[in-house]
Motif scaffolding. Sequence first.
Motif, short mmCIF file in Angstrom:
data_model
loop_
_atom_site.label_atom_id
_atom_site.label_comp_id
_atom_site.label_asym_id
_atom_site.label_seq_id
_atom_site.Cartn_x
_atom_site.Cartn_y
_atom_site.Cartn_z
N PRO A 103 -2.35 -3.31 11.13
CA PRO A 103 -1.11 -2.53 11.21
C PRO A 103 -0.04 -2.98 10.23
O PRO A 103 0.78 -2.17 9.78
CB PRO A 103 -0.66 -2.74 12.66
CG PRO A 103 -1.92 -3.02 13.41
CD PRO A 103 -2.78 -3.80 12.46
N ARG A 104 -0.04 -4.27 9.85
CA ARG A 104 0.98 -4.75 8.92
C ARG A 104 0.79 -4.21 7.50
O ARG A 104 1.65 -4.44 6.65
CB ARG A 104 0.99 -6.28 8.89
CG ARG A 104 -0.29 -6.93 8.37
CD ARG A 104 -0.13 -8.44 8.28
NE ARG A 104 -1.35 -9.11 7.85
CZ ARG A 104 -2.25 -9.62 8.66
NH1 ARG A 104 -2.07 -9.53 9.98
NH2 ARG A 104 -3.33 -10.22 8.20
N GLN A 105 -0.32 -3.53 7.23
CA GLN A 105 -0.58 -3.00 5.90
C GLN A 105 -0.21 -1.53 5.76
O GLN A 105 -0.52 -0.91 4.75
CB GLN A 105 -2.06 -3.18 5.53
CG GLN A 105 -2.55 -4.61 5.49
CD GLN A 105 -1.85 -5.48 4.47
OE1 GLN A 105 -1.61 -6.65 4.71
NE2 GLN A 105 -1.53 -4.91 3.32
N LEU A 106 0.47 -0.95 6.75
CA LEU A 106 0.83 0.47 6.64
C LEU A 106 2.07 0.77 7.45
O LEU A 106 2.55 -0.05 8.23
CB LEU A 106 -0.34 1.36 7.06
CG LEU A 106 -0.73 1.49 8.53
CD1 LEU A 106 -1.69 2.65 8.72
CD2 LEU A 106 -1.36 0.23 9.06
N ALA A 107 2.60 1.98 7.24
CA ALA A 107 3.78 2.46 7.95
C ALA A 107 3.72 3.98 7.98
O ALA A 107 3.02 4.59 7.16
CB ALA A 107 5.06 1.99 7.27
N PRO A 108 4.46 4.61 8.90
CA PRO A 108 4.51 6.08 8.86
C PRO A 108 5.03 6.57 7.52
O PRO A 108 5.98 6.01 6.96
CB PRO A 108 5.49 6.41 10.00
CG PRO A 108 5.39 5.25 10.94
CD PRO A 108 5.19 4.05 10.05
N SER A 109 4.40 7.59 6.98
CA SER A 109 4.85 8.15 5.70
C SER A 109 6.07 9.04 5.93
O SER A 109 6.38 9.42 7.06
CB SER A 109 3.72 8.94 5.05
OG SER A 109 3.34 10.03 5.86
#
Length: 312
Positions: A103-109
Amino acid sequence: MRAALFDRYGPPDVLYEGEVPEPVVGPGEVLVRVHAVSVNGGEVVGRSGRLKVLLGNGFPKRVGIDFAGEVVSGPGFAPGTPVWGGLPRGRFGSAAEYVAVRPRQLAPSPAGLDLVAAAALPAVGTTAITALRDRARLRPGERLLVRGASGGVGSVAVQLGKARGAHVTALANAGALDFVRGLGADEAVDYRTDPARLGRFDVVLDAHGSRPAAYRRLLAPGGRMVGIAFRSAADIGYLLASTAFGPRRVRFFSGNPRSELFADLTALVERGAVRPVVDRVHPLAEVAEAHRALEAGGVRGKHVIRVVTPAG
């Protein structure tokens, strides 16, 4: 699943669309269905063989370091959530139908942003934020010089520099000067101009990589130069020495963005400070052409590889 692969180091023609197993999702990982990825300089260098001492000779190898897509499963995100992100440093392979990441490698676009267009931003956007906000600490009213202003990082840096209240001078190909002005540059200058004629700057962002000494000399007292591209071993040696000696220090870094940076990028896009700039969208089957186009130069923004086939 479909993925971009190569079985030997070499020119863009070594790339092809092939089949690999779907990723095995580990505990705590998020499975993402990839809509699109961008083509970045680091993976071009890796594919060419210039990093084979680090990457080894195990084939097939894969390409792609960032992505935009939708969550299939995993902690912290509802299925179907649009996200963007990147693979951990040193890992390639996002140019595929699915990726599994922490999860630390992404975020909501950004809300309402098409995921294919969104794929132009994760790697270069977080690099520009790190360079100007965190490394250079660019302040309102300062003079910023962006080398390689029409490329991936440069096109974002011009926008971000203006959003931070700087006076932005953009160096670009003569044919791209109107383009960089359209991104917000206060001044647009042919990159072939003698550096001695450019004046003094508080911050120099070098996304080109050649002749670093000539551009370091443009720094005003207290100025900062951030290098994100290197053309030769001699340039790397100079930059390493410049991090430790002299009043005008050079900063450089190797990107490994986390969710906080991706979230910061989302906020910048949603408030209209930064927008993706897409030169051309290629289908996955044309991954070799996408690499060839980047190497040919004259890029305006990013080359993007669409993984999801459009409906209809």
